[in-house]
Design a protein around this motif. Structure first.
Motif, short mmCIF file in Angstrom:
data_model
loop_
_atom_site.label_atom_id
_atom_site.label_comp_id
_atom_site.label_asym_id
_atom_site.label_seq_id
_atom_site.Cartn_x
_atom_site.Cartn_y
_atom_site.Cartn_z
N ASP A 111 0.83 -1.22 0.00
CA ASP A 111 0.00 0.00 0.00
C ASP A 111 0.86 1.26 0.00
O ASP A 111 0.59 2.21 -0.74
CB ASP A 111 -0.91 0.04 1.23
N HIS A 112 1.88 1.29 0.83
CA HIS A 112 2.70 2.49 0.99
C HIS A 112 3.36 2.89 -0.33
O HIS A 112 3.43 4.08 -0.66
CB HIS A 112 3.75 2.29 2.08
N PHE A 113 3.87 1.92 -1.06
CA PHE A 113 4.57 2.22 -2.30
C PHE A 113 3.67 2.09 -3.53
O PHE A 113 4.13 2.32 -4.66
CB PHE A 113 5.80 1.31 -2.45
N GLY A 114 2.41 1.69 -3.34
CA GLY A 114 1.50 1.53 -4.48
C GLY A 114 1.97 0.45 -5.43
O GLY A 114 1.86 0.60 -6.65
N LEU A 115 2.49 -0.64 -4.91
CA LEU A 115 3.02 -1.72 -5.74
C LEU A 115 1.90 -2.55 -6.36
O LEU A 115 0.77 -2.53 -5.89
CB LEU A 115 3.93 -2.61 -4.89
N LEU A 116 2.23 -3.28 -7.38
CA LEU A 116 1.34 -4.23 -8.04
C LEU A 116 0.09 -3.58 -8.62
O LEU A 116 -0.96 -4.20 -8.74
CB LEU A 116 0.94 -5.36 -7.07
N GLY A 117 0.19 -2.30 -8.93
CA GLY A 117 -0.94 -1.60 -9.52
C GLY A 117 -2.01 -1.15 -8.53
O GLY A 117 -3.11 -0.80 -8.94
N THR A 118 -1.69 -1.19 -7.24
CA THR A 118 -2.67 -0.78 -6.23
C THR A 118 -2.55 0.72 -5.95
O THR A 118 -1.51 1.31 -6.18
CB THR A 118 -2.45 -1.55 -4.91
N PRO A 119 -3.61 1.31 -5.42
CA PRO A 119 -3.54 2.73 -5.06
C PRO A 119 -2.53 2.96 -3.92
O PRO A 119 -2.36 2.11 -3.06
CB PRO A 119 -4.95 3.08 -4.58
N HIS A 120 -1.89 4.10 -3.95
CA HIS A 120 -0.91 4.49 -2.92
C HIS A 120 -1.65 4.87 -1.64
O HIS A 120 -2.53 5.72 -1.65
CB HIS A 120 -0.09 5.66 -3.45
N ARG A 121 -1.31 4.19 -0.52
CA ARG A 121 -1.87 4.51 0.80
C ARG A 121 -0.69 4.54 1.77
O ARG A 121 -0.12 3.50 2.09
CB ARG A 121 -2.89 3.47 1.23
N ARG A 122 -0.38 5.71 2.24
CA ARG A 122 0.80 5.88 3.10
C ARG A 122 0.66 5.12 4.41
O ARG A 122 -0.42 5.01 4.97
CB ARG A 122 1.02 7.35 3.40
N ILE A 123 1.79 4.61 4.90
CA ILE A 123 1.82 4.01 6.23
C ILE A 123 1.75 5.15 7.23
O ILE A 123 2.51 6.11 7.16
CB ILE A 123 3.12 3.20 6.45
N ASP A 124 0.80 5.04 8.16
CA ASP A 124 0.70 6.04 9.22
C ASP A 124 0.81 5.35 10.57
O ASP A 124 0.94 4.13 10.66
CB ASP A 124 -0.61 6.85 9.10
N GLY A 125 0.75 6.15 11.62
CA GLY A 125 0.91 5.62 12.97
C GLY A 125 -0.13 4.58 13.34
O GLY A 125 0.18 3.58 14.00
N LYS A 126 -1.36 4.76 12.91
CA LYS A 126 -2.42 3.80 13.24
C LYS A 126 -2.14 2.43 12.62
O LYS A 126 -2.36 1.39 13.24
CB LYS A 126 -3.78 4.33 12.76
N ARG A 127 -1.65 2.44 11.41
CA ARG A 127 -1.34 1.17 10.74
C ARG A 127 -0.16 0.46 11.40
O ARG A 127 -0.15 -0.75 11.55
CB ARG A 127 -1.05 1.40 9.25
N VAL A 128 0.82 1.23 11.80
CA VAL A 128 1.97 0.65 12.50
C VAL A 128 1.53 0.07 13.84
O VAL A 128 1.94 -1.03 14.23
CB VAL A 128 3.10 1.69 12.67
N ILE A 129 0.68 0.81 14.57
CA ILE A 129 0.16 0.31 15.85
C ILE A 129 -0.61 -0.99 15.66
O ILE A 129 -0.48 -1.94 16.44
CB ILE A 129 -0.69 1.39 16.54
N ALA A 130 -1.41 -1.07 14.60
CA ALA A 130 -2.15 -2.30 14.31
C ALA A 130 -1.18 -3.47 14.10
O ALA A 130 -1.40 -4.57 14.63
CB ALA A 130 -3.03 -2.10 13.08
#
Length: 144
Positions: A111-130
């Motif tokens: 998600d963070h790098f938008g790999l494999l043709g997926t939309p770019h979604r930055r890693i944020d604190g909530k995702r790291v906590i999860a």
């Protein structure tokens, strides 16, 4: 609509736990690779029937798609072999939490790098906590 898909994904995850519970004993009885083959054989037959009745007839051939998009066909059996081998040794909960940790970690990177043709979604604190909570769950189950 998103809530419906979240429930479907949760149900799919529950199905994977059942699959792991079935694969471990089946692999011990018939062999790990035969158990994996049986899962994919039944799945392929079911998918073929679904395609006959529900797939649009005008869709482009998957052979016309880039080859890298077909790599899931290699990753899927690897995943099932791992389930078959690990479940009898580590148990269903440990296996599933370990797989979940790997899935979430790699998903965050994709998600963070938008790999494999997926939309770019930055890693944020909530995702790291999860991810940290999943790793804590993995450690707690491993020590239990």
């Amino acid at each position: 609509m998103q809530l419906i898909f979240i429930f479907l994904v949760i149900a799919g995850g529950m199905g994977l736990s059942v699959e792991a519970g079935l694969l471990g004993p089946l692999g011990q009885q018939v062999g790990d690779l035969w158990a994996t083959f049986s899962i994919f054989g039944v799945g392929a037959a079911l998918t073929f029937l679904l395609m006959l009745f529900f797939s649009p007839r005008t869709s482009p051939s998957f052979f016309a798609q880039p080859g890298w998009q077909l790599l899931g066909g290699i990753l899927g059996p690897g995943y099932v072999v791992i389930l078959t081998l690990a479940t009898p040794v580590t148990g269903i909960a440990m296996t599933m939490i370990g797989i979940l940790a790997g899935q979430v970690f790699k998903s965050l990177v994709i998600d963070h790098f938008g790999l494999l043709g997926t939309p770019h979604r930055r890693i944020d604190g909530k995702r790291v906590i999860a991810l940290v909570f999943i790793i804590i769950a993995l450690a707690l189950v491993a020590k239990g």
